[in-house]
Design an enzyme around this catalytic site. Structure first.
Site, PDB file in Angstrom:
ATOM      1  N   LYS A   1      -4.740  -9.263  -6.178  1.00 48.74           N
ATOM      2  CA  LYS A   1      -5.973  -9.772  -5.138  1.00 48.74           C
ATOM      3  C   LYS A   1      -7.384  -8.471  -5.513  1.00 48.74           C
ATOM      4  CE  LYS A   1      -6.390  -8.078  -0.869  1.00 48.74           C
ATOM      5  NZ  LYS A   1      -7.052  -7.990   0.011  1.00 48.74           N
TER       6      LYS A   1
ATOM      7  N   LYS B   1     -11.051  -3.867  -2.749  1.00 50.62           N
ATOM      8  CA  LYS B   1     -11.754  -2.029  -3.327  1.00 50.62           C
ATOM      9  C   LYS B   1     -11.310  -1.369  -3.608  1.00 50.62           C
ATOM     10  CE  LYS B   1     -13.656  -3.385   1.367  1.00 50.62           C
ATOM     11  NZ  LYS B   1     -12.481  -3.119   1.962  1.00 50.62           N
TER      12      LYS B   1
ATOM     13  N   LYS C   1       0.587  -1.467   0.078  1.00 52.37           N
ATOM     14  CA  LYS C   1       0.626   0.367   0.228  1.00 52.37           C
ATOM     15  C   LYS C   1       1.110   1.434   0.228  1.00 52.37           C
ATOM     16  CE  LYS C   1      -4.048  -2.196   1.239  1.00 52.37           C
ATOM     17  NZ  LYS C   1      -5.439  -1.639   2.004  1.00 52.37           N
TER      18      LYS C   1
HETATM   19  N1  AQP Z   1      -9.885 -10.572  -2.856  1.00 56.66           N
HETATM   20  C1  AQP Z   1      -9.715 -11.785  -1.728  1.00 56.66           C
HETATM   21  N2  AQP Z   1     -10.264 -13.028  -2.200  1.00 56.66           N
HETATM   22  C2  AQP Z   1     -10.249 -13.724  -0.199  1.00 56.66           C
HETATM   23  N3  AQP Z   1     -10.850 -12.306   1.106  1.00 56.66           N
HETATM   24  C3  AQP Z   1     -10.275 -11.185   1.082  1.00 56.66           C
HETATM   25  N4  AQP Z   1     -10.571 -10.194   1.525  1.00 56.66           N
HETATM   26  C4  AQP Z   1     -10.070  -9.235   0.993  1.00 56.66           C
HETATM   27  N5  AQP Z   1     -10.026  -9.344  -0.198  1.00 56.66           N
HETATM   28  C5  AQP Z   1     -10.106 -11.019  -0.414  1.00 56.66           C
HETATM   29  C6  AQP Z   1     -10.875 -10.467   2.952  1.00 56.66           C
HETATM   30  O1  AQP Z   1     -11.762  -9.092   3.068  1.00 56.66           O
HETATM   31  C7  AQP Z   1     -11.526  -9.029   4.617  1.00 56.66           C
HETATM   32  C8  AQP Z   1     -11.923  -8.182   5.442  1.00 56.66           C
HETATM   33  O2  AQP Z   1     -11.322  -6.692   4.161  1.00 56.66           O
HETATM   34  P1  AQP Z   1     -10.925  -5.130   4.771  1.00 56.66           P
HETATM   35  O3  AQP Z   1     -11.486  -4.267   3.692  1.00 56.66           O
HETATM   36  O4  AQP Z   1     -11.333  -5.249   5.608  1.00 56.66           O
HETATM   37  O5  AQP Z   1      -9.134  -5.494   4.000  1.00 56.66           O
HETATM   38  P2  AQP Z   1      -8.795  -5.903   2.842  1.00 56.66           P
HETATM   39  O6  AQP Z   1      -8.337  -6.973   2.944  1.00 56.66           O
HETATM   40  O7  AQP Z   1      -7.674  -5.226   2.667  1.00 56.66           O
HETATM   41  O8  AQP Z   1      -9.982  -5.576   1.598  1.00 56.66           O
HETATM   42  P3  AQP Z   1      -9.313  -4.847   0.513  1.00 56.66           P
HETATM   43  O9  AQP Z   1     -10.809  -5.232  -0.061  1.00 56.66           O
HETATM   44  O10 AQP Z   1      -8.206  -5.237  -0.209  1.00 56.66           O
HETATM   45  O11 AQP Z   1      -9.535  -3.787   0.620  1.00 56.66           O
HETATM   46  P4  AQP Z   1      -8.711  -2.183   0.660  1.00 56.66           P
HETATM   47  O12 AQP Z   1      -8.716  -2.721  -0.999  1.00 56.66           O
HETATM   48  O13 AQP Z   1      -9.683  -1.133   0.852  1.00 56.66           O
HETATM   49  O14 AQP Z   1      -7.024  -2.623   1.285  1.00 56.66           O
HETATM   50  C9  AQP Z   1     -10.546  -9.790   5.662  1.00 56.66           C
HETATM   51  O15 AQP Z   1     -10.699 -10.676   5.746  1.00 56.66           O
HETATM   52  C10 AQP Z   1      -9.656 -10.104   4.011  1.00 56.66           C
HETATM   53  O16 AQP Z   1      -8.238 -11.251   4.534  1.00 56.66           O
END
Ligand code: AQP
Length: 343
Positions: free
Chosen positions: A206, A209, A123
């Site tokens: 991955k 969001k 990030k």
């Molecule tokens: N691609 C993924 N596959 C499986 N699990 C996922 N999680 C996130 N992306 C995937 C799981 O969702 C939960 C919540 O995650 P989060 O939104 O708090 O943070 P993150 O992991 O950083 O998710 P994003 O979508 O990538 O958000 P941004 O882009 O804002 O950083 C967690 O249990 C995570 O493992």
């Protein structure tokens, strides 16, 4: 003192999602779906699911969108099957003990360990010097989120495994430094076929969001048409589906779509391959789109209903906050006492 020096209570499950945007299929299959399965299969456990908004401000965000995004994540939890009567749904920033415990734990977290966190490196990118302290310290807040409830089980996707390891490490450091068995070692629960759902545009990245491309992910609020279009455009390769799971090696886009199908259909990848071996994407993609629409449409509809009635969501969150605050304040009181603070 009334603290339980050795945790002997029921199993406690904690997890959360940050309100950084609409929930996507990765969040659903990697996290939310498993929370619901655990809720329905383990009635003895205590469960807390937070909308972890303090994490959402560690990257650029829109203040005027934050409260709405928080409600939207809560609506997705409920629409996805989390029952507020059996699992507390709460807002992290409404439980101030998370922040207090984070500060206390930060005094026993080594900078070197935080520097090794791959999510920070991803990030912060090349500009780590300019990244905020909040982004760097994110895993300490996550440890506090878990330990404040003395959680025993934390269902997450693969990407959070390293942060969970750090939480375990911090819990052990606290116990060793103060000669107590206060914090249990939280177990990561990484289950199902889709522990890491990849971007629809690039099977090596991955699904996230914060990916600037909307086409990279399926959001839980997407309508049927949008889902069909996104799957149609998803990255694959010219070959047909293989006749064994091993045949997906080196075919990231293809592997991702088979994984998503398996998780949605509650089958193994081997079962999906057995069904579609030798078929082209012209057959598989429409089948996947139908399945995704069938599984997600009821959730999307329920989310819209809930979002039309924010007072109902707020009432659920207020009840969850009350429960979370009671547990969290007790823990932080006991931690202060163990650490020798006045009063
Ligand atoms: N691609 C993924 N596959 C499986 N699990 C996922 N999680 C996130 N992306 C995937 C799981 O969702 C939960 C919540 O995650 P989060 O939104 O708090 O943070 P993150 O992991 O950083 O998710 P994003 O979508 O990538 O958000 P941004 O882009 O804002 O950083 C967690 O249990 C995570 O493992």
């Amino acid at each position: 003192m009334d603290n339980e020096q050795t945790y002997q209570g029921p199993q406690r499950v904690f997890s959360g999602v940050q309100p950084t945007g609409a929930l996507h299929l990765g969040n659903y299959l990697g996290a939310l779906k498993n929370w619901v399965d655990m809720q329905n299969n383990d009635p003895g456990a205590e469960r807390l699911y937070g909308v972890v908004d303090l994490h959402a401000i560690t990257a650029g965000y829109e203040p005027e969108q934050l409260a709405r995004a928080t409600r939207e994540i809560a609506a997705a939890y409920i629409a996805g099957g989390i029952d507020p009567a059996r699992s507390a749904i709460f807002v992290q920033s409404a439980v101030s003990a998370h922040s207090e415990l984070m500060w206390l734990l930060s005094s026993m977290t080594q900078m070197g360990k935080l520097e090794r966190m791959t999510q920070f490196k991803d990030k912060a990118g090349k500009n780590a010097e300019r990244a905020g302290l909040g982004l760097f310290a994110y895993p300490v807040l996550m440890a506090a989120d878990i330990l404040i409830y003395r959680a025993t089980h934390v269902p997450v996707g693969e990407d959070q495994k390293q942060h969970l390891e750090l939480s375990r490490d911090i819990a052990a450091t606290f116990n060793a430094r103060y000669g107590v068995e206060f914090f249990p070692q939280p177990e990561p629960v990484i289950m199902g076929e889709a522990t890491r759902v990849m971007s629809l545009q690039d099977g090596t990245k991955k699904m996230s969001k914060s990916d600037p491309s909307e086409k990279s992910r399926i959001n839980l609020i997407d309508d049927a048409d949008t889902i069909v279009k996104k799957i149609k455009k998803a990255q694959t390769d010219p070959d047909a589906l293989p006749d064994s799971v091993e045949g997906l090696a080196g075919r990231a886009g293809a592997d991702n779509l088979v994984t998503i199908y398996a998780a949605l259909a509650e089958k193994t990848k081997a079962e999906v391959i057995a069904e579609y071996a030798g078929q082209g994407w012209g057959v598989f993609k429409p089948a996947l789109a139908d399945l995704a629409v069938e599984k997600l449409a009821p959730m999307t509809a329920r989310m819209s209903e809930l979002m039309a009635d924010p007072a109902q969501i707020d009432a659920i969150l207020s009840a969850g906050n009350e429960k979370a605050n009671a547990l969290a304040e007790k823990t932080v009181r006991e931690v202060r006492e163990i650490m020798g603070f006045w009063g």
